[in-house]
Design an enzyme around this catalytic site. Sequence first.
Site, PDB file in Angstrom:
ATOM      1  N   SER A   1       0.841  -1.191   0.000  1.00 52.64           N
ATOM      2  CA  SER A   1       0.000   0.000   0.000  1.00 52.64           C
ATOM      3  C   SER A   1       0.880   1.247   0.000  1.00 52.64           C
ATOM      4  O   SER A   1       2.100   1.150   0.066  1.00 52.64           O
ATOM      5  CB  SER A   1      -0.912   0.002   1.223  1.00 52.64           C
ATOM      6  N   LYS A   2       0.200   2.392  -0.058  1.00 52.41           N
ATOM      7  CA  LYS A   2       0.911   3.668  -0.160  1.00 52.41           C
ATOM      8  C   LYS A   2       2.000   3.845   0.883  1.00 52.41           C
ATOM      9  O   LYS A   2       3.017   4.477   0.625  1.00 52.41           O
ATOM     10  CB  LYS A   2      -0.092   4.816  -0.020  1.00 52.41           C
ATOM     11  N   ARG A   3       1.744   3.312   2.083  1.00 51.95           N
ATOM     12  CA  ARG A   3       2.746   3.540   3.135  1.00 51.95           C
ATOM     13  C   ARG A   3       4.069   2.854   2.808  1.00 51.95           C
ATOM     14  O   ARG A   3       5.098   3.134   3.419  1.00 51.95           O
ATOM     15  CB  ARG A   3       2.207   3.157   4.519  1.00 51.95           C
ATOM     16  N   HIS A   4       4.082   1.959   1.826  1.00 48.08           N
ATOM     17  CA  HIS A   4       5.335   1.311   1.438  1.00 48.08           C
ATOM     18  C   HIS A   4       6.040   2.065   0.310  1.00 48.08           C
ATOM     19  O   HIS A   4       7.087   1.658  -0.158  1.00 48.08           O
ATOM     20  CB  HIS A   4       5.063  -0.123   0.960  1.00 48.08           C
ATOM     21  N   GLY A   5       5.429   3.144  -0.159  1.00 47.15           N
ATOM     22  CA  GLY A   5       6.035   3.912  -1.260  1.00 47.15           C
ATOM     23  C   GLY A   5       5.102   3.956  -2.450  1.00 47.15           C
ATOM     24  O   GLY A   5       3.886   3.850  -2.292  1.00 47.15           O
TER      25      GLY A   5
END
Length: 506
Positions: free
Chosen positions: A252-256
């Site tokens: 998800s976004k929190r991984h980049g």
Amino acid sequence: MKKRVRFAPSPTGFLHVGSAKIALINYLFASKSGGDFVLRIEDTDIERSKQEYEESILESLDWLGLEYDEGPDKKGNFGPYRQSKRLEIYEKYIKKLIETGAAYPCFCSEEELKKEKEKCVEKGEAPKYSGKCRKISDQKRREKLKKGDDYVIRMKVDDEGEIKFEDMIRGEVVFDKKEIGDFVLAKNKKKPLYNLACAIDDHEMKMSHVIRGEDHISNTPKQILIQKALGFDQVKYGHLPLILASDKSKLSKRHGAVAVSEYKKQGFLPEALVNFLVLLGWSPGDDREFFTIEELKKEFSIDRCKKSGAVFNKKKLEYINSLHIKEARPERLAKLLVTYLIQEDLLNPKQSLEEYPPAMGAKGLKTSYKTKDGRDFSFDQIIGIAKEHQDRIKTLPEITEVADYFFETIEADFSLLQWKDMTEDEVADCIDKSINILSDIKTWDKKQVSKSLLEKANEYGDRGRFLWPLRAALTGRKNSAGPFEVAYLLGRGEAIKRLKQAKEIL
Ligand code: GLU
């Protein structure tokens, strides 16, 4: 029977790499068998669906080369291909479900439902609707509807038995009906929810197979129940594992970066992203890693799709990208590289960008550029630079690091120009010779430049004693492309100018 599959994104965000993988697998599944690949926009969630997301999804699919046969911007026999334009179709089926008693209006307020849910949780049970409104008499139901009481439409799901289906990837999947409960089909007759619209469309659009992410597996028994209640044939299902981040959670976004458009911006080639994504869901059965989309269309088989989730490894993506950059046509690569050179201010288009968009077709080819230090630079020179560097870069923007010396003033000092134990006089002599050779060349072409310089280098026992100072004077760097290519690509004037400058510091 012709295979028909679909990709059905909700336009509530940019195209996620995980969704792109699903689209790709569907595309390959259809291509392999000469079947149809359909794009359906699932925009029944009006609040969250946005036009800009839809546009961006279409753009990303186009960039990846996943061409669909039918879709909102294409002709087809089963349209409209946007759910918000199909409300009448859903309404007809909602009526049918109510008339046959498969579904019923539920008048419970949100508060009541919340309390029910809390009770379930207290008892340690999975939250499930009690079925209270099923028991309302016909008379009372009619009265409530007449009064205009708020309601939703629920599917009747009895507690007995199981829903089973044969998943193309996971084998037999079984759901206990008890766990499903009377789920909501629509907010009202005109507002269907996902499961209803999806089950109806898969039937109406004559899908033979539904291949989607494993996050939808709990929806499948609900869709099967709807299909059964409406007398539809059952579709064949396949649920693909999700792409995982390195911590094994859903990417998800929190991984980049997760949007396909971001990878485009970061300088990945579409064919590389396709190649990388397919390997996250499928394996060729041997250790090959490089595939073009044409090869994949022939080789793909759903039987080789993996059951377990694969980790998104950016280093691997960079590696696959480097393989595709190596294989790309230099003209195409040059068009793409220009964008990054301009972005970094190393090049300026001589004409305005609007008039001659670089990297955009034939006009771009004729565009000439000015370097950061004000020299004219042609598109042919950029093609040459692309050729020289296509086995040195993993992503497109890296060109601005490895080839910056072509576009800006460089500085070289003696310690850089010196090869091994060479004295200043030896370095100066070598540079003088280089200047003479380059000045004397009659036709400035790559072969001639290489030949003349190589002849001189061969006179030295250690060729480095001639080539190193030459290369260092031209590039101002310890590492770069070879001296012949750099001299040729810089052009006679600039190459000699740089050699003279090097001479001056000695
Ligand atoms: N609209 C759903 C999604 O974007 C599609 C699910 C399906 O393929 O059935 O996740």
